[in-house]
Motif scaffolding. Structure first.
Motif, PDB file in Angstrom:
ATOM      1  N   GLU A  67     -13.411  -6.580   6.087  1.00 51.20           N
ATOM      2  CA  GLU A  67     -12.577  -7.734   5.231  1.00 51.20           C
ATOM      3  C   GLU A  67     -11.824  -6.905   4.335  1.00 51.20           C
ATOM      4  O   GLU A  67     -10.720  -7.166   4.200  1.00 51.20           O
ATOM      5  CB  GLU A  67     -12.682  -8.445   5.103  1.00 51.20           C
ATOM      6  N   TRP A  68     -12.323  -6.269   3.442  1.00 50.71           N
ATOM      7  CA  TRP A  68     -11.717  -5.857   1.918  1.00 50.71           C
ATOM      8  C   TRP A  68     -11.194  -4.226   1.585  1.00 50.71           C
ATOM      9  O   TRP A  68     -12.960  -3.522   2.303  1.00 50.71           O
ATOM     10  CB  TRP A  68     -12.461  -6.344   1.275  1.00 50.71           C
ATOM     11  N   GLN A  69     -10.853  -3.752   1.113  1.00 51.25           N
ATOM     12  CA  GLN A  69     -10.839  -2.596   0.607  1.00 51.25           C
ATOM     13  C   GLN A  69     -10.385  -2.546  -0.759  1.00 51.25           C
ATOM     14  O   GLN A  69      -8.881  -3.086  -1.298  1.00 51.25           O
ATOM     15  CB  GLN A  69      -9.466  -1.560   1.844  1.00 51.25           C
ATOM     16  N   PHE A  70     -11.648  -1.647  -1.516  1.00 47.64           N
ATOM     17  CA  PHE A  70     -10.993  -1.586  -3.160  1.00 47.64           C
ATOM     18  C   PHE A  70     -10.016  -0.225  -3.560  1.00 47.64           C
ATOM     19  O   PHE A  70     -10.710   0.510  -2.419  1.00 47.64           O
ATOM     20  CB  PHE A  70     -11.859  -2.416  -3.466  1.00 47.64           C
ATOM     21  N   GLN A  71      -9.353   0.349  -4.380  1.00 47.25           N
ATOM     22  CA  GLN A  71      -8.643   1.276  -4.458  1.00 47.25           C
ATOM     23  C   GLN A  71      -8.759   1.663  -6.267  1.00 47.25           C
ATOM     24  O   GLN A  71      -8.090   0.207  -6.794  1.00 47.25           O
ATOM     25  CB  GLN A  71      -8.159   1.149  -3.964  1.00 47.25           C
ATOM     26  N   ILE A  72      -9.474   2.503  -6.867  1.00 50.23           N
ATOM     27  CA  ILE A  72      -9.066   2.759  -8.098  1.00 50.23           C
ATOM     28  C   ILE A  72      -8.820   3.824  -8.249  1.00 50.23           C
ATOM     29  O   ILE A  72      -9.382   4.809  -7.922  1.00 50.23           O
ATOM     30  CB  ILE A  72     -10.294   2.544  -8.889  1.00 50.23           C
ATOM     31  N   VAL A  73      -7.401   3.970  -8.920  1.00 53.01           N
ATOM     32  CA  VAL A  73      -6.397   4.941  -8.795  1.00 53.01           C
ATOM     33  C   VAL A  73      -6.907   5.495 -10.591  1.00 53.01           C
ATOM     34  O   VAL A  73      -6.392   4.509 -10.934  1.00 53.01           O
ATOM     35  CB  VAL A  73      -5.294   4.947  -8.659  1.00 53.01           C
ATOM     36  N   ARG A  74      -6.926   6.890 -11.235  1.00 52.88           N
ATOM     37  CA  ARG A  74      -6.728   7.599 -12.625  1.00 52.88           C
ATOM     38  C   ARG A  74      -5.336   8.014 -12.500  1.00 52.88           C
ATOM     39  O   ARG A  74      -4.724   8.177 -11.864  1.00 52.88           O
ATOM     40  CB  ARG A  74      -7.601   8.540 -12.515  1.00 52.88           C
ATOM     41  N   GLU A  75      -4.587   7.290 -13.281  1.00 51.65           N
ATOM     42  CA  GLU A  75      -3.227   7.128 -13.975  1.00 51.65           C
ATOM     43  C   GLU A  75      -3.061   8.755 -15.117  1.00 51.65           C
ATOM     44  O   GLU A  75      -3.906   8.887 -15.100  1.00 51.65           O
ATOM     45  CB  GLU A  75      -2.499   6.393 -14.391  1.00 51.65           C
ATOM     46  N   LYS A  76      -2.170   9.329 -14.833  1.00 54.64           N
ATOM     47  CA  LYS A  76      -2.293  10.116 -15.676  1.00 54.64           C
ATOM     48  C   LYS A  76      -2.190  10.264 -17.092  1.00 54.64           C
ATOM     49  O   LYS A  76      -2.700  10.591 -17.790  1.00 54.64           O
ATOM     50  CB  LYS A  76      -0.374  10.873 -15.742  1.00 54.64           C
ATOM     51  N   HIS A  77      -1.743   9.428 -17.545  1.00 55.46           N
ATOM     52  CA  HIS A  77      -2.638   8.585 -19.277  1.00 55.46           C
ATOM     53  C   HIS A  77      -3.703   8.333 -19.235  1.00 55.46           C
ATOM     54  O   HIS A  77      -4.150   7.847 -19.978  1.00 55.46           O
ATOM     55  CB  HIS A  77      -1.947   8.037 -19.829  1.00 55.46           C
ATOM     56  N   GLY A  78      -4.894   8.783 -18.307  1.00 50.61           N
ATOM     57  CA  GLY A  78      -5.995   8.091 -18.434  1.00 50.61           C
ATOM     58  C   GLY A  78      -7.010   6.309 -17.951  1.00 50.61           C
ATOM     59  O   GLY A  78      -7.789   5.897 -18.432  1.00 50.61           O
ATOM     60  N   THR A  79      -5.562   6.067 -17.856  1.00 53.73           N
ATOM     61  CA  THR A  79      -5.741   3.872 -17.360  1.00 53.73           C
ATOM     62  C   THR A  79      -5.660   4.476 -15.985  1.00 53.73           C
ATOM     63  O   THR A  79      -5.749   5.150 -14.952  1.00 53.73           O
ATOM     64  CB  THR A  79      -4.378   4.045 -17.993  1.00 53.73           C
ATOM     65  N   PHE A  80      -6.299   3.191 -16.076  1.00 52.70           N
ATOM     66  CA  PHE A  80      -6.714   2.753 -14.193  1.00 52.70           C
ATOM     67  C   PHE A  80      -5.654   1.815 -13.507  1.00 52.70           C
ATOM     68  O   PHE A  80      -5.480   1.233 -14.347  1.00 52.70           O
ATOM     69  CB  PHE A  80      -8.064   2.577 -14.259  1.00 52.70           C
ATOM     70  N   THR A  81      -5.871   1.661 -12.249  1.00 49.29           N
ATOM     71  CA  THR A  81      -5.188   0.515 -11.527  1.00 49.29           C
ATOM     72  C   THR A  81      -6.127   0.759 -10.641  1.00 49.29           C
ATOM     73  O   THR A  81      -6.287   1.460  -9.947  1.00 49.29           O
ATOM     74  CB  THR A  81      -3.578   1.557 -10.954  1.00 49.29           C
ATOM     75  N   ALA A  82      -6.312  -0.785 -10.676  1.00 53.15           N
ATOM     76  CA  ALA A  82      -7.013  -1.043  -9.183  1.00 53.15           C
ATOM     77  C   ALA A  82      -6.250  -2.007  -8.434  1.00 53.15           C
ATOM     78  O   ALA A  82      -5.547  -2.779  -9.409  1.00 53.15           O
ATOM     79  CB  ALA A  82      -8.341  -2.096  -9.665  1.00 53.15           C
ATOM     80  N   ARG A  89      -8.707  -6.391  11.642  1.00 48.99           N
ATOM     81  CA  ARG A  89      -8.838  -5.199  12.447  1.00 48.99           C
ATOM     82  C   ARG A  89      -8.506  -4.089  12.124  1.00 48.99           C
ATOM     83  O   ARG A  89      -8.170  -3.231  12.301  1.00 48.99           O
ATOM     84  CB  ARG A  89      -7.544  -5.344  13.835  1.00 48.99           C
ATOM     85  N   GLY A  90      -8.370  -3.804  10.561  1.00 50.23           N
ATOM     86  CA  GLY A  90      -8.923  -2.569  10.071  1.00 50.23           C
ATOM     87  C   GLY A  90      -7.296  -2.428   9.459  1.00 50.23           C
ATOM     88  O   GLY A  90      -6.973  -1.022   9.061  1.00 50.23           O
ATOM     89  N   VAL A  91      -6.312  -2.859   9.890  1.00 50.48           N
ATOM     90  CA  VAL A  91      -4.734  -3.096   8.573  1.00 50.48           C
ATOM     91  C   VAL A  91      -5.063  -3.605   7.949  1.00 50.48           C
ATOM     92  O   VAL A  91      -5.335  -4.380   8.237  1.00 50.48           O
ATOM     93  CB  VAL A  91      -3.872  -3.768  10.203  1.00 50.48           C
ATOM     94  N   ALA A  92      -4.335  -3.420   6.305  1.00 41.90           N
ATOM     95  CA  ALA A  92      -3.964  -3.887   5.190  1.00 41.90           C
ATOM     96  C   ALA A  92      -2.688  -4.633   5.328  1.00 41.90           C
ATOM     97  O   ALA A  92      -1.671  -3.822   5.651  1.00 41.90           O
ATOM     98  CB  ALA A  92      -3.597  -3.008   3.843  1.00 41.90           C
ATOM     99  N   LEU A  93      -2.905  -5.930   5.371  1.00 39.54           N
ATOM    100  CA  LEU A  93      -2.463  -6.909   5.548  1.00 39.54           C
ATOM    101  C   LEU A  93      -1.476  -7.492   4.164  1.00 39.54           C
ATOM    102  O   LEU A  93      -0.358  -7.876   3.986  1.00 39.54           O
ATOM    103  CB  LEU A  93      -2.490  -8.128   6.210  1.00 39.54           C
TER     104      LEU A  93
END
Length: 131
Positions: A67-82, A89-93
């Motif tokens: 039911e959930w998907q989590f994403q953590i992205v490293r940004e250019k300056h070393g910070t993170f966006t979560a 049904r597999g689609v992010a609403l």
């Protein structure tokens, strides 16, 4: 690996992530290593850098549950966006940015639910087979 080993591994992962969260030099690398080992089927790791380089840091970590998907992205300056995404049904609403701590807590919560579900399934099958 049977379901009991899998559930135990998830519980150990949860405890380790909570203990190591603030101590890791590279939190995203640490999370990717632990989640990739314990929940490989639901974890996607994207690495950056040149493909021949010995240093290819994790750029994005995605962990997907029913039911959930989590994403953590490293940004250019070393910070993170979560981000968390509500799946139907597999689609992010719905997608929302959340804090890194909140993201880790929610991943751990979903991991514990998964471990509990696997234990209940194993117990039900055992009762069915054994009687």
């Amino acid at each position: 690996m049977d379901e009991e080993d899998s559930a135990l591994k998830l519980e150990v992962l949860t405890a380790a992530l909570r203990a190591d969260h603030g101590e890791s030099k590279d939190l995203l690398e640490h999370l990717a290593k632990m989640l990739g080992g314990a929940y490989a089927s639901g974890t996607t790791i994207t690495r950056g850098g040149w493909f021949m380089s010995s240093n290819r840091p994790v750029q994005e970590l995605t962990v997907r549950f029913d039911e959930w998907q989590f994403q953590i992205v490293r940004e250019k300056h070393g910070t993170f966006t979560a981000r968390e995404m509500k799946l139907v049904r597999g689609v992010a609403l719905k997608t929302a940015e959340i804090s890194m701590d909140e993201c880790i807590e929610r991943i751990l919560r979903e991991m514990m639910k998964l471990a509990e579900k696997n234990m209940q399934t194993r117990d039900a099958l055992k009762k069915f087979v054994v009687g």
